[in-house]
Scaffold this motif. Structure first.
Motif, short mmCIF file in Angstrom:
data_model
loop_
_atom_site.label_atom_id
_atom_site.label_comp_id
_atom_site.label_asym_id
_atom_site.label_seq_id
_atom_site.Cartn_x
_atom_site.Cartn_y
_atom_site.Cartn_z
N ASP A 128 -14.08 1.38 -24.48
CA ASP A 128 -15.06 0.40 -24.22
C ASP A 128 -15.51 -0.30 -23.16
N ILE A 129 -13.92 -0.52 -22.35
CA ILE A 129 -13.64 -1.51 -21.25
C ILE A 129 -14.00 -0.65 -19.85
N PRO A 130 -14.77 -1.15 -19.27
CA PRO A 130 -14.70 -0.97 -17.98
C PRO A 130 -13.85 -0.45 -17.21
N VAL A 131 -13.05 0.91 -16.69
CA VAL A 131 -12.63 1.27 -15.38
C VAL A 131 -13.32 1.24 -14.11
N TYR A 132 -12.89 0.21 -12.97
CA TYR A 132 -13.50 1.01 -11.69
C TYR A 132 -12.86 1.26 -10.88
N SER A 133 -12.19 1.58 -9.79
CA SER A 133 -11.91 1.85 -9.08
C SER A 133 -11.31 1.32 -7.96
N GLY A 134 -11.26 1.34 -6.91
CA GLY A 134 -11.00 0.69 -5.98
C GLY A 134 -10.04 1.24 -4.54
N ALA A 135 -9.57 0.30 -3.53
CA ALA A 135 -8.96 1.18 -2.69
C ALA A 135 -7.61 1.88 -2.46
N GLU A 136 -8.03 3.05 -2.05
CA GLU A 136 -6.85 4.08 -1.75
C GLU A 136 -5.93 3.93 -0.92
N LYS A 137 -6.38 2.78 -0.62
CA LYS A 137 -4.61 2.66 0.79
C LYS A 137 -4.74 0.98 1.13
N PRO A 138 -4.15 0.07 1.82
CA PRO A 138 -4.16 -0.75 1.75
C PRO A 138 -4.84 -1.04 3.24
N LEU A 139 -5.16 -2.11 3.52
CA LEU A 139 -6.13 -2.78 4.55
C LEU A 139 -6.04 -1.97 6.18
N LYS A 140 -4.84 -2.16 5.85
CA LYS A 140 -4.53 -1.86 7.60
C LYS A 140 -3.37 -1.22 7.76
N ARG A 141 -2.53 -0.36 7.12
CA ARG A 141 -1.51 0.23 6.89
C ARG A 141 -1.85 1.25 6.01
N GLU A 142 -0.33 2.55 6.20
CA GLU A 142 -0.37 3.80 5.17
C GLU A 142 0.09 2.59 3.98
N LEU A 143 -0.06 3.95 2.50
CA LEU A 143 0.37 3.64 1.08
C LEU A 143 1.64 3.60 0.78
N VAL A 144 2.67 2.70 1.17
CA VAL A 144 4.18 3.17 -0.17
C VAL A 144 3.91 2.88 -1.11
N GLN A 145 4.45 4.10 -1.71
CA GLN A 145 4.82 4.11 -3.45
C GLN A 145 5.47 3.34 -3.76
N ALA A 146 5.84 3.27 -4.68
CA ALA A 146 7.19 3.04 -5.78
C ALA A 146 7.89 3.96 -6.33
N ALA A 147 9.57 3.59 -6.38
CA ALA A 147 10.00 4.93 -6.35
C ALA A 147 10.22 5.10 -7.80
N VAL A 148 9.83 3.41 -8.52
CA VAL A 148 10.50 3.72 -10.15
C VAL A 148 9.77 4.00 -11.46
N HIS A 149 8.60 4.69 -10.88
CA HIS A 149 7.53 4.75 -11.61
C HIS A 149 6.47 6.41 -11.93
N GLY A 150 8.10 7.20 -11.05
CA GLY A 150 7.83 8.31 -10.89
C GLY A 150 6.35 9.26 -10.19
N LYS A 151 6.04 10.44 -9.49
CA LYS A 151 5.32 11.03 -9.65
C LYS A 151 3.93 10.56 -9.68
#
Ligand code: BDR
Ligand code: CA
Length: 299
Positions: free
Chosen positions: A59-82
């Motif tokens: 029942d808690i709504p989920v709204y998705s947002g930005a697919e990348k940072p404002l001015k940069r390419e996304l750098v993903q974290a290493a520790v959470h896996g693919k």
């Protein structure tokens, strides 16, 4: 009950933070908004929906947002896996809505809402740029991010959430709302072992153990620490139990240009650069957190 929005990039510790917030019964969670950070926006949104389903709180709504940072390419974290959630690796639809900033603005505009951020600040900066008036009605912005007196965890000086989108963090740090930062300084010394998660009773026990095994292994391989680090749950806990926190007032700005220091959160320790712009949580009682966390997740 405190009205909150959780902006997040799940992520193992984000997942634990959402579990803690929901199970505590202390919050009216108006929305979970997602941002790219630990993983892609598809993965963080899929994972957020999965966690709420696990908790029986679709029942808690989920709204998705930005697919990348404002001015940069996304750098993903290493520790959470693919998948961003190794160990559980959800397969449900991400069901992207793309309207996180708009929803944050409209809920903030109602007043009496605390915004909690557990990922890069891209959605929040976008909302501030679009409607600063509505955003100034927020009661508080509580952010996991930064490294004040300790080294970074993504670069030698920068903590991951700020490192990923320093331009967004710069906008949020300069925004004249009440703000609290929960940096690495408050999180690094709180370390949970698999045995701690084995103390959890009830429905969350199995998923918690399944997700913590790869998280602990990946942290050891990437950061040389043999434990689950609890950045995002500690951020929720700082609101649940302020008396467990040591804090100070600082003027903190973000370095957006430095070659070695991009994403560094720079505090004015001399107290000479203008007024403090936020409260910084400097220490959280580790035993109090651990006991409350295990008790609440077991409930
Ligand atoms: C932060 O970065 C992410 O990997 C975690 O989810 C947490 O929000 C810690 O630096
Ligand atoms: Ca996070």
């Amino acid at each position: 009950m405190k009205n909150i929005i959780i902006d997040t990039d799940p992520g193992h510790d984000d997942a634990l933070a959402i579990m803690l917030a929901v199970k505590s019964g202390m919050f009216n969670i108006r929305a979970v908004t997602t941002v790219a950070g630990n993983s892609t926006i598809e993965n963080t949104t899929r994972n957020a929906r999965y966690i709420l389903k696990l908790l029986g709180r679709e029942d808690i709504p989920v709204y998705s947002g930005a697919e990348k940072p404002l001015k940069r390419e996304l750098v993903q974290a290493a520790v959470h896996g693919k998948s961003g959630f190794e160990g559980l690796d959800p397969q449900n639809d991400a069901n992207l809505t793309g309207n996180a900033a708009e929803k944050i603005i409209s809920i903030a505009g109602e007043g009496n809402v605390t915004l909690i951020t557990l990922g890069p600040l891209t959605n929040i900066a976008t909302a501030i740029k679009q409607n600063p008036e509505a955003m100034s009605k927020l009661k508080e912005i509580v952010m996991m991010g930064g490294a004040i007196r300790v080294p970074g965890n993504k670069s030698r000086t920068a903590e991951f959430n700020i490192f990923v989108d320093p331009e967004a963090a710069d906008i949020v740090f300069r925004f004249p709302a009440k703000k609290t930062l929960v940096p690495l300084d408050a999180c690094n010394h709180v370390k949970l072992q698999l045995e701690d998660f084995e103390r959890i009773g009830g429905k969350l026990r199995e998923p918690a153990i399944a997700m913590m095994k790869p998280y602990i292994r990946n942290i050891k391989n990437n950061e040389g620490v043999s434990a689950a680090l609890m950045y995002d749950p500690l951020t929720i806990y700082s609101i649940m139990n302020p008396s467990a926190c040591m804090k100070g007032l600082y003027n903190v700005m973000v370095e957006t240009k430095g070659e070695l220091t991009s994403g560094m959160s720079v505090a004015d320790m001399r107290k000479k650069c203008g007024k403090p712009n936020m409260t910084v949580i400097e220490r959280i009682d580790s035993e109090a957190f651990k006991n409350d966390f295990i008790r609440i997740l077991s409930g």
